[in-house]
Design a protein around this motif. Sequence first.
Motif, PDB file in Angstrom:
ATOM      1  N   ASN A   1      -9.885  16.032  -2.926  1.00 40.80           N
ATOM      2  CA  ASN A   1     -11.098  15.334  -2.482  1.00 40.80           C
ATOM      3  C   ASN A   1     -10.822  14.632  -1.159  1.00 40.80           C
ATOM      4  OD1 ASN A   1     -10.437  14.804  -5.552  1.00 40.80           O
ATOM      5  ND2 ASN A   1     -12.633  15.201  -5.410  1.00 40.80           N
ATOM      6  N   PRO A   2     -10.559  15.399  -0.090  1.00 48.41           N
ATOM      7  CA  PRO A   2     -10.142  14.734   1.159  1.00 48.41           C
ATOM      8  C   PRO A   2     -11.221  13.855   1.770  1.00 48.41           C
ATOM      9  CG  PRO A   2     -10.447  17.094   1.485  1.00 48.41           C
ATOM     10  CD  PRO A   2     -10.638  16.849   0.043  1.00 48.41           C
ATOM     11  N   GLU A   3     -12.491  13.984   1.269  1.00 51.55           N
ATOM     12  CA  GLU A   3     -13.570  13.227   1.916  1.00 51.55           C
ATOM     13  C   GLU A   3     -13.537  11.736   1.565  1.00 51.55           C
ATOM     14  OE1 GLU A   3     -13.876  15.316  -0.544  1.00 51.55           O
ATOM     15  OE2 GLU A   3     -14.943  14.239  -2.107  1.00 51.55           O
ATOM     16  N   ARG A   4     -12.842  11.378   0.494  1.00 53.70           N
ATOM     17  CA  ARG A   4     -12.819   9.964   0.085  1.00 53.70           C
ATOM     18  C   ARG A   4     -11.780   9.198   0.895  1.00 53.70           C
ATOM     19  NH1 ARG A   4     -15.445   9.434  -4.921  1.00 53.70           N
ATOM     20  NH2 ARG A   4     -14.449   7.431  -5.245  1.00 53.70           N
ATOM     21  N   GLY A   5     -11.882   7.896   0.901  1.00 54.28           N
ATOM     22  CA  GLY A   5     -10.955   7.068   1.671  1.00 54.28           C
ATOM     23  C   GLY A   5      -9.669   6.801   0.897  1.00 54.28           C
ATOM     24  N   TYR A   6      -8.529   7.034   1.525  1.00 50.42           N
ATOM     25  CA  TYR A   6      -7.243   6.781   0.874  1.00 50.42           C
ATOM     26  C   TYR A   6      -6.362   5.827   1.676  1.00 50.42           C
ATOM     27  CZ  TYR A   6      -8.610  10.737  -1.927  1.00 50.42           C
ATOM     28  OH  TYR A   6      -9.304  11.562  -2.759  1.00 50.42           O
ATOM     29  N   GLY A   7      -6.758   5.498   2.874  1.00 47.52           N
ATOM     30  CA  GLY A   7      -5.912   4.664   3.709  1.00 47.52           C
ATOM     31  C   GLY A   7      -4.945   5.508   4.512  1.00 47.52           C
ATOM     32  N   ALA A   8      -4.248   4.852   5.397  1.00 47.58           N
ATOM     33  CA  ALA A   8      -3.334   5.569   6.292  1.00 47.58           C
ATOM     34  C   ALA A   8      -1.901   5.378   5.839  1.00 47.58           C
ATOM     35  CB  ALA A   8      -3.513   5.054   7.710  1.00 47.58           C
ATOM     36  N   LEU A   9      -1.094   6.452   6.009  1.00 51.02           N
ATOM     37  CA  LEU A   9       0.314   6.380   5.637  1.00 51.02           C
ATOM     38  C   LEU A   9       1.126   6.003   6.879  1.00 51.02           C
ATOM     39  CD1 LEU A   9       2.013   8.950   3.366  1.00 51.02           C
ATOM     40  CD2 LEU A   9       3.186   8.152   5.381  1.00 51.02           C
ATOM     41  N   ARG A  10       2.031   5.082   6.702  1.00 47.29           N
ATOM     42  CA  ARG A  10       2.903   4.679   7.818  1.00 47.29           C
ATOM     43  C   ARG A  10       4.335   5.039   7.451  1.00 47.29           C
ATOM     44  NH1 ARG A  10      -0.883   4.603  10.475  1.00 47.29           N
ATOM     45  NH2 ARG A  10      -2.371   2.926  10.750  1.00 47.29           N
ATOM     46  N   GLN A  11       4.938   5.902   8.308  1.00 46.81           N
ATOM     47  CA  GLN A  11       6.318   6.286   8.038  1.00 46.81           C
ATOM     48  C   GLN A  11       7.280   5.221   8.561  1.00 46.81           C
ATOM     49  OE1 GLN A  11       7.682   9.682  10.125  1.00 46.81           O
ATOM     50  NE2 GLN A  11       9.253  10.210   8.624  1.00 46.81           N
ATOM     51  N   LYS A  12       8.497   5.195   8.014  1.00 44.01           N
ATOM     52  CA  LYS A  12       9.541   4.230   8.403  1.00 44.01           C
ATOM     53  C   LYS A  12       9.026   2.797   8.284  1.00 44.01           C
ATOM     54  CE  LYS A  12      12.328   7.125  11.364  1.00 44.01           C
ATOM     55  NZ  LYS A  12      12.898   7.299  12.691  1.00 44.01           N
ATOM     56  N   ALA A  13       8.330   2.546   7.210  1.00 47.15           N
ATOM     57  CA  ALA A  13       7.814   1.197   6.966  1.00 47.15           C
ATOM     58  C   ALA A  13       7.765   0.991   5.458  1.00 47.15           C
ATOM     59  CB  ALA A  13       6.426   1.048   7.571  1.00 47.15           C
ATOM     60  N   LEU A  14       7.792  -0.257   5.037  1.00 45.50           N
ATOM     61  CA  LEU A  14       7.640  -0.575   3.613  1.00 45.50           C
ATOM     62  C   LEU A  14       6.596  -1.670   3.485  1.00 45.50           C
ATOM     63  CD1 LEU A  14      11.313  -0.643   2.272  1.00 45.50           C
ATOM     64  CD2 LEU A  14       9.540   0.992   1.673  1.00 45.50           C
ATOM     65  N   GLU A  15       5.863  -1.647   2.386  1.00 47.57           N
ATOM     66  CA  GLU A  15       4.873  -2.692   2.155  1.00 47.57           C
ATOM     67  C   GLU A  15       5.522  -3.819   1.359  1.00 47.57           C
ATOM     68  OE1 GLU A  15       1.526  -1.370  -0.103  1.00 47.57           O
ATOM     69  OE2 GLU A  15       0.471  -3.276   0.098  1.00 47.57           O
ATOM     70  N   SER A  16       5.475  -5.033   1.875  1.00 47.11           N
ATOM     71  CA  SER A  16       6.039  -6.163   1.115  1.00 47.11           C
ATOM     72  C   SER A  16       5.097  -6.510  -0.024  1.00 47.11           C
ATOM     73  CB  SER A  16       6.191  -7.402   1.985  1.00 47.11           C
ATOM     74  OG  SER A  16       6.454  -7.073   3.295  1.00 47.11           O
ATOM     75  N   SER A  17       5.576  -7.311  -0.939  1.00 48.95           N
ATOM     76  CA  SER A  17       4.703  -7.718  -2.045  1.00 48.95           C
ATOM     77  C   SER A  17       3.618  -8.649  -1.499  1.00 48.95           C
ATOM     78  CB  SER A  17       5.518  -8.415  -3.120  1.00 48.95           C
ATOM     79  OG  SER A  17       5.435  -9.789  -2.986  1.00 48.95           O
ATOM     80  N   ASN A  18       2.480  -8.703  -2.181  1.00 48.48           N
ATOM     81  CA  ASN A  18       1.393  -9.564  -1.706  1.00 48.48           C
ATOM     82  C   ASN A  18       1.377 -10.903  -2.425  1.00 48.48           C
ATOM     83  OD1 ASN A  18       0.455  -8.753  -4.158  1.00 48.48           O
ATOM     84  ND2 ASN A  18      -1.572  -8.151  -3.467  1.00 48.48           N
ATOM     85  N   VAL A  19       2.524 -11.285  -3.016  1.00 48.86           N
ATOM     86  CA  VAL A  19       2.604 -12.580  -3.703  1.00 48.86           C
ATOM     87  C   VAL A  19       2.653 -13.692  -2.667  1.00 48.86           C
ATOM     88  CG1 VAL A  19       4.004 -14.002  -5.231  1.00 48.86           C
ATOM     89  CG2 VAL A  19       3.808 -11.567  -5.658  1.00 48.86           C
ATOM     90  N   ASP A  20       1.817 -14.686  -2.886  1.00 50.72           N
ATOM     91  CA  ASP A  20       1.807 -15.858  -2.023  1.00 50.72           C
ATOM     92  C   ASP A  20       2.674 -16.911  -2.715  1.00 50.72           C
ATOM     93  OD1 ASP A  20       1.259 -18.150  -0.674  1.00 50.72           O
ATOM     94  OD2 ASP A  20      -0.917 -17.845  -0.586  1.00 50.72           O
ATOM     95  N   THR A  21       3.887 -17.114  -2.202  1.00 47.98           N
ATOM     96  CA  THR A  21       4.813 -17.997  -2.934  1.00 47.98           C
ATOM     97  C   THR A  21       4.329 -19.444  -2.969  1.00 47.98           C
ATOM     98  OG1 THR A  21       6.120 -17.792  -0.943  1.00 47.98           O
ATOM     99  CG2 THR A  21       7.057 -16.876  -2.930  1.00 47.98           C
ATOM    100  N   ILE A  22       3.660 -19.872  -1.913  1.00 48.18           N
ATOM    101  CA  ILE A  22       3.200 -21.267  -1.907  1.00 48.18           C
ATOM    102  C   ILE A  22       2.126 -21.457  -2.971  1.00 48.18           C
ATOM    103  CG2 ILE A  22       2.086 -23.053  -0.513  1.00 48.18           C
ATOM    104  CD1 ILE A  22       3.440 -21.677   1.921  1.00 48.18           C
TER     105      ILE A  22
END
Lengths: 252, 261
Positions: free
Chosen positions: B206-227
């Motif tokens: 289903n290529p017509e739907r939105g999946y976001g963009a892939l970024r190579q040589k990168a990692l996604e950090s956690s979205n935890v807000d420690t404060i």
Amino acid sequence: MIVRSLYNISRQMNVLQEKQENNAANTANVNTPGFKYQELVQSAMQELEICNHAGGEGDNQKQQLGSINFGTEIDEACINFSQGALKQTGLCTDMAISGSGFFAVELEDGTMGFTRNGNFRIDDSNQLVTQEGYRVLGTDAQGNVRGITVKNDSLTVDSKGYINGTQEKVMTVDFADYGAFELKGGTLYVTGQSFQQAEAGICQGCLEASNVSMLDEMVRMMEVSREFESNQRALKVVNETLQKTVNEIGRN
Amino acid sequence: MFNGLRIGSSGMKTAQNVMDNVADQISNASTSGYKEKQVDFSELLVNQISKSQVELSENAQASAINAGSRAVISKTDFSQGVITPSESSFHMALEGRGFFGVVSQQGELMLTRNGAFHQNADSSVTDDSGNRLSMDCYVPPAQWPQGSEVCIGADGAVTAVDEQGNVLQLGKVIIYAPENSDELVSLGEGRYAQKQGLPLYNSADNPERGYGALRQKALESSNVDTIKSMTDMIMTQRAYQVNAKSITTADDMLEVINTIV
């Protein structure tokens, strides 16, 4: 009759126990979003005239001795609907109402329930529901009441409640009298009175914290516990007096 | 029956559960691809105040007191984490609402936001637990050109340049997305599964739907807000204390009853 004071004191102790239960229920929900605290109000029971046919002169006549009440009772449970603080969560399915108004949800029997708790989620059939799974109600452009369908995680609600910029709207209602609510638990209220749809200030990405004040509850608990002790003291004194009446006066 | 003790203990239990979750978030604050979970207080059902326990006036007949609170796992916060650069060619991050697919040894498809993959000695591309990355391979990984670096585009297309300077299409990383992220079931280790019977869309079919963009040589950090987690911790601790106070108060009252005579 001194036995009557035993009953009066025990009634007040029952009222205090119930008040403590209520304080405990408020403190247990000190962090529940959308929770509104409840207060129990006590009152003296209805006063009654008493009379006496005492001995001595005029013992054939009825003598009015004045009025007496039989202790205390719970008069009312009042829910305090004051605004709770808004807490930001950043999630699109979290909503808070600032100001007056309620979200409407559909209960299992098809009737409507009302809540201030905007901690919603999306269920398997893409409907916006409460944590308990009740459908959150919205209105479409024609004003028909129906559930809210969410696709592709995209849900934006503006401050007037309009969804994704369309005429579809999160339904918010208000009431003339807040005193007629019945508690259903799960921060839901039901009421027999009619509601009117009213515009409310919706804040998406926020939750309304409970309006329980820890300090007030703490003080109320101390109050109840000390009052309970003094009632027990009074009960002891009455008991000792009775003991004298029965055991000592009777012996001579 | 006096419920004060039981209501207080339900409040303490709720605070404990919420605290467990706060600890969980803080310990995963630097896990790549981790998504914050929310555990909230929720009110229990109510008990009517019964006439046999206490005198009630006319207008207090329908009064009720709730039975305390409970903890509910309300939802996972799938918002984007910060993307940080990495060195490895098979470290990928997604910008948008898609998920990588990993296939376990049992052939089960799981979704994850953790894009820390690597190529093994047998040329397969797996995550750290040995689950295979779900991708279409036009050229089997064993025959990928040695020595030249693999390039992964924003749509997931895997290419490499061979010795003659030709660009070779090697395959495509498939990106998945459910209809709504709330439907996903957490499997632990940052992996999720779609519930049985619900649709799961992917970028190949289903290529017509939105999946976001892939970024190579990168990692996604956690979205935890420690404060935020720290303030949650303080709030929860105070809730625990105030409920402990309600239990001691109830206990004091019961003791007072026992010492009447």
